[in-house]
Each structure stands twice: as structure tokens, then as C-alpha cells.
Design an enzyme around this catalytic site. Structure first.
Site, mmCIF file in Angstrom:
data_model
loop_
_atom_site.group_PDB
_atom_site.id
_atom_site.type_symbol
_atom_site.label_atom_id
_atom_site.label_comp_id
_atom_site.label_asym_id
_atom_site.label_seq_id
_atom_site.Cartn_x
_atom_site.Cartn_y
_atom_site.Cartn_z
ATOM 1 N N HIS A 219 0.678 -5.879 -17.747
ATOM 2 C CA HIS A 219 -0.024 -6.929 -18.404
ATOM 3 C C HIS A 219 1.239 -7.533 -19.341
ATOM 4 O O HIS A 219 1.174 -8.476 -19.603
ATOM 5 C CB HIS A 219 -1.274 -6.449 -19.076
ATOM 6 N N HIS B 14 -0.833 -6.807 -5.142
ATOM 7 C CA HIS B 14 -0.900 -8.019 -4.573
ATOM 8 C C HIS B 14 -0.376 -9.067 -5.564
ATOM 9 O O HIS B 14 -0.342 -9.075 -6.587
ATOM 10 C CB HIS B 14 -2.525 -8.258 -4.289
ATOM 11 N N HIS C 226 0.783 -1.308 -0.008
ATOM 12 C CA HIS C 226 -0.005 0.011 0.104
ATOM 13 C C HIS C 226 0.680 1.423 0.118
ATOM 14 O O HIS C 226 1.247 1.658 0.922
ATOM 15 C CB HIS C 226 -0.969 0.000 1.193
ATOM 16 N N ARG D 1 -3.178 -17.588 11.440
ATOM 17 C CA ARG D 1 -2.297 -16.573 12.395
ATOM 18 C C ARG D 1 -3.154 -15.148 11.822
ATOM 19 O O ARG D 1 -2.808 -14.528 10.711
ATOM 20 C CB ARG D 1 -1.247 -16.742 11.956
ATOM 21 N N ASN E 184 0.961 -13.448 -5.155
ATOM 22 C CA ASN E 184 1.061 -14.665 -4.240
ATOM 23 C C ASN E 184 1.631 -15.762 -5.351
ATOM 24 O O ASN E 184 1.333 -15.724 -6.454
ATOM 25 C CB ASN E 184 -0.226 -15.093 -3.887
ATOM 26 N N VAL E 185 2.537 -16.451 -4.545
ATOM 27 C CA VAL E 185 2.693 -17.917 -5.015
ATOM 28 C C VAL E 185 2.730 -18.979 -4.157
ATOM 29 O O VAL E 185 3.003 -18.669 -3.047
ATOM 30 C CB VAL E 185 4.368 -17.907 -5.743
ATOM 31 N N ARG E 186 2.120 -20.194 -4.614
ATOM 32 C CA ARG E 186 1.911 -21.099 -3.616
ATOM 33 C C ARG E 186 2.058 -22.547 -4.134
ATOM 34 O O ARG E 186 1.895 -22.763 -5.180
ATOM 35 C CB ARG E 186 0.595 -20.830 -2.928
#
Lengths: 314, 314
Positions: free
Chosen positions: A157, A110, A100, A272, A112-114
Site C-alpha cells: 500500500h 493482479h 499465481h 478471446r 491492469n492499465v487500460r
């Protein structure tokens, strides 16, 4: 032919990605440093390292979290659609970040890798007939501007497309559409931002190439985001833009708390809380039934940027 | 013996209650007036009048909403636990309010009274064997202090108890426990505030007496809340208290968006978003893993007030 998954290689990459992103963001900020909290779950079933940079020169709040949790049996809620996973030992690990910036001309982002992995057969259930391990990757990144810039959207993009195209020409349009569909506030009939990439349950290229794809996405985040924040972070602004930013941040809260599956699952299943809610903006306002004035810079956001579109159309 | 429900009497009472509460709050504020939005649903199936007072001298934001919506058939989601209601014409009406004072020593408050009615038999299903109409009341009020005062808590609960006790000695302890259980943030293991009254699906006294109970609760809100805000609204405060208030308002957002059934059902089922989200505070902050200093006025809130207790114990 599916190659067999190497969890420790995934873990090493995720930890290194967290490091490299935090280092670059500290350089970009120039004012504050990340504070690290390491945490472990009480039953020795994993933990994480949550890193927060607060009240920086550029980032009002930046959170970059790694976590790696394990269980001996998947809970029924996680296996409703995959009954073959019930009772198996499992692991889930990932890196997740939300940034932010203070300047309303710099967008929130934002990424994310998982990775998820369930073992070949459970200790509880050694006679399970399914002997192949089950695993998948997920991830992506998306951008939420307050004041939109077409150059930024095209750059964002383009980097996204170039990261995944080497793995298949259909992946960018597929992951972009997933992203537009997922980051959507149904109660506002409004996208969260200009999208990017989003994928889940991904294993179709086999482990080696799926992992390479995830690395390409993780590695693309900084080249996608950093030039944008670098060129917007010093734009001068007044209280008008600041108030609009605080108002629009309300949409971020609404999405994350009402619609985001990861947030809701985490909060409802005893994750958490402070790590899950690090995504929430530092300061937010809500105004009853507010609408931007016609033809204002604020209405341009809604008219041009908060509509799914092909930013790379020739 | 159950008396038959008089929807127009309920409607008249709810409209008058909204009027009297708004008038009293304007007097208490002394600075701003309520702005009214009337709205109708596109298919002539009802509407409401949402009243908001913004940036007042006492209330930073106050919302008091009446709505009355009807349908020809209850949606399956509303009848999962009551299959006998499927396909019936229904109506739901109520008054709901949330008050966010500016002064951190004045507590936030929420109140609600509502009535649900499903007709004796559906036009679609005239041979339904169930001929009795189905109806119930719900409602209550609860208080969320930032800095707690025992006198205020005792006053609040005394008015609550005295409102419902004439209808049965067990009602106050029952409704108080419902309130403690409902307004609870599981992901924080923390009550939203000091509670009050909460009831739903209530018809056990027959229509006349159940309606009288609801009027007693609606009429008790001002005597419960107004003396508290009157004696706290001019307390001097510094930025320290203001920042704590903004931080604690984050809990209000978390509860309403993650756990409140009415908010979630409304947002997910196409309710009027701005009326539903009028409950959100005007300005909110989130701080990662913040904790009050030991023995501070802020830690007193957690230790003394954010624990369910019997405020009227002798």
C-alpha cells in the site's frame, strides 16, 4: 484545459510495460520463460499478444497480456449509460496480468492499465454535434495473500500511495476504496484480498497528466510486488499450506467468473476466451462448507487480512 | 381442466427422492457416507437439507440437496416477465444433485426437479383480480463424460425418452433440445456434455399429470446413471486421464459460474452459498490454450460426444 489524447504514445508505453514486467518476472522465476501468442481478430479489428509462463520455479502460472481492439461502432451494450457514444469508432487497449505463485506464502497478484478512446464523430454519423473525442484511463493493482504478512501489506500500500499521491492527495484513499469495493465477493461477504488501487473512467487531469498517472501506476507494479514474492518464494511449506492455497484459489475463480465485469463482458461478447481466462489459477479445489480452525494461521487470513483496513494508518 | 396443486405431496416426493438417491449412491460408492447439513433461513422462511459425500471410493464429491423456501412477496427481479406475480406469497422447492466420480471414465452427472407456486392472491393485495394460483414444475438431468462411450450415451437417452414419452411423444425431443440449448458454453462454443432432459415453466398437463411427469423424471435418474457409473468406476486409468478429467472439470465450473441461471440468481440474491456451490468439482485445473492431440482419446470427446446429436436415431 484538456490536452488531446495520443493513442500511439499510450500503445508504446503499454507494450514496453508488458516487456519490462515479463523480463523482471522471468528473472524472479529463474526456471521458466514466457511463451507468447500473438492473435488478431478475424475482421482486422485488432489483436493482442498474450504471454504465459507455466510451471515455473516460482510462478505456477503467470499471464501478462496486451491487447488493442478497434470497432467502427460501439455496441449498444457499451453505450447504455453513454448514449453520446453510440455509433462512434472506438479503440480500447490495455495490459492485464495475473500471477499465481507456487509457494502458498507468496501472494497472487493482479494488475491492469487500460485506455479507451472514441473518435470525435462517426463516419456513420458525420453531423454529430459532439466534436470532442471521448477517452478515459482505467487500471490499478491488487494483492491476494493466502497467508498474510503485515509487512507485505504495508509495503504494497505504501508503493501504491506513493505512485498516485503526486497527482493529488485524495487519489490514494479514493482508489483504495474503489479497489476494496470492487474486489469483493458479495456471495461470501469477503474481500478478494488486501486491495490496492482501482480506478476507471479517469480523465479528470487532462490527457497528459492522466497518462502520467497511469504510467506511475504501471511502473509501480514491479516495485510493489517483486520484493514481496522475492522474500516469500523460498519459504518452506507442507501439504497443509498447499491445500489451503488451492482452496483459497477457488475464491479467485468465483470472483472472476461471477463478479468481474471485464471477464463477463469479454466472455459474453465474443472476446478471446483463452486470453480472458488466463487469469484462472492452474489448480484449484473446492471443499463443501470448509472453515479454518480457530486461532490457526488460516483463520488469521480471514480475521486480519480479509477485512478492509487502512494499512498506512500512523 | 387444471387440477389444483398439492404442495405437500410434492414436498413428500422430493424428500423421498433425495433419500432413495442418497441410499443408492452410498451403496454404489461402498466407501463413504453422505453427511447431512440441515439449514434454515434466519427469517423462518424455509430451509433445506444439503447432503455431501466426500472422498468416497467412487465419488470424489457428490452433493444431493433438498430445499424449500417461501416468501411473502416475490422480488421484482423474479417477476419482471410475470408482473401478475408481484406481491404474492410464493414457495419454491426442489432437489438438485451433482456427482463427480473419481474415475475419469465415469461421467459427471447433474439432475434437478423443482416446483414453484404463487398463491391465488396476496395478503398485501387482496383485490387482485387473478384468482387462480400460479405454479410450474421444472427439472431434468444431463451427463458430462470425460471419455465418451456410445453405449452409455444411448442408454442415458433411452431412459430419458422412456421416462417422458408416456406423457406425450413430443416431450423427449423438446426436452432434449432444451437441454442441448441450455447446457452450452457460448464462450467455448461447446456443449457441457451429451445432454439429456431439461424443462421449465411446465404446467401444460395440469397438476396431477405434470407432477406424474416430474416423478417419472426423478425416478428415472438412478436407472439412467447408476449402470453407467457401475460399469466405469473400476476402469484402470493413469495420470493422463486424471489430468484430462481435471482440465475438463474447468468447463463445469465455467458453465455453472458464468451461465447457469440458478447459480447466478442464487449467489446474487443471497441464497445459501455453500449449498449452491456444492456443484463445483473438488479439484480442477486450467491450462492456457490447451488442445487435445489429433486422433487421441481426448479429441474423440470433442469430435463425437461434444456435438448435439440424436443418440436414439434408428
Amino acid at each position: 484545459m484538456s490536452s488531446s489524447p495520443d493513442i500511439s504514445a499510450v500503445r508504446s508505453y503499454f507494450l514496453a510495460l508488458q516487456d519490462s514486467i515479463c523480463s523482471a518476472l522471468e528473472l524472479e522465476d529463474g526456471g521458466s520463460r514466457f511463451h507468447e501468442d500473438t492473435w488478431t481478430r478475424p475482421d482486422q479489428s485488432g489483436g493482442g499478444r498474450t504471454r504465459i509462463l507455466s510451471e515455473g520455479a516460482v510462478f505456477e502460472k503467470a499471464g501478462v497480456a496486451f491487447s488493442h481492439v478497434r470497432g467502427t461502432q460501439l455496441p449498444p451494450s457499451a453505450t447504455a449509460h453513454r448514449p453520446e457514444l453510440a455509433g462512434r469508432p472506438w479503440e480500447a487497449l490495455g495490459v492485464s496480468l495475473v500471477l499465481h505463485p507456487r509457494n502458498p506464502y507468496a501472494p497472487t497478484s493482479h494488475a491492469n492499465v487500460r485506455f479507451f478512446h472514441a473518435a470525435a464523430s462517426s463516419i456513420e454519423n458525420p453531423k454529430s454535434k459532439i466534436e470532442t473525442p471521448i477517452w478515459w484511463f482505467g487500471g490499478g493493482f491488487d494483492l491476494t495473500p493466502y497467508y498474510g504478512f503485515e509487512d507485505d501489506a504495508i509495503h504494497w500500500h505504501r508503493i501504491a500511495r506513493d505512485a498516485v499521491s503526486p497527482f493529488g492527495e485524495t487519489l490514494y484513499p479514493r482508489f483504495k476504496k474503489n479497489c476494496d469495493d470492487y474486489f469483493f465477493l458479495k456471495h461470501r461477504n469477503e474481500p478478494r484480498g488486501i486491495g490496492g488501487l482501482f480506478f476507471d473512467d479517469f480523465n479528470e487531469l487532462g490527457f497528459e497528466n492522466s497518462f502520467a498517472l497511469v504510467r506511475a501506476v504501471g511502473d509501480a507494479f514491479l516495485p510493489a510486488y517483486r520484493p514481496i514474492v522475492a522474500r516469500r518464494k523460498n519459504t518452506s511449506f507442507t501439504d497443509r499450506e498447499r491445500q489451503f492455497q488451492l482452496y483459497r484459489r477457488g475464491r479467485y475463480v468465483e470472483f472472476n467468473l461471477v463478479w468481474d465485469r471485464g471477464t463477463l463482458f469479454g466472455l459474453q461478447s465474443g472476446g478471446r476466451t483463452e486470453s480472458i481466462l488466463m487469469s484462472l489459477p492452474p489448480l484449484v479445489r473446492w471443499d463443501y462448507d470448509w472453515h479454518p480452525a480457530p486461532n490457526s494461521p488460516e483463520s488469521r487470513l480471514y480475521e486480519i487480512f480479509l477485512k478492509p483496513r487502512d494499512w498506512l494508518a500512523p
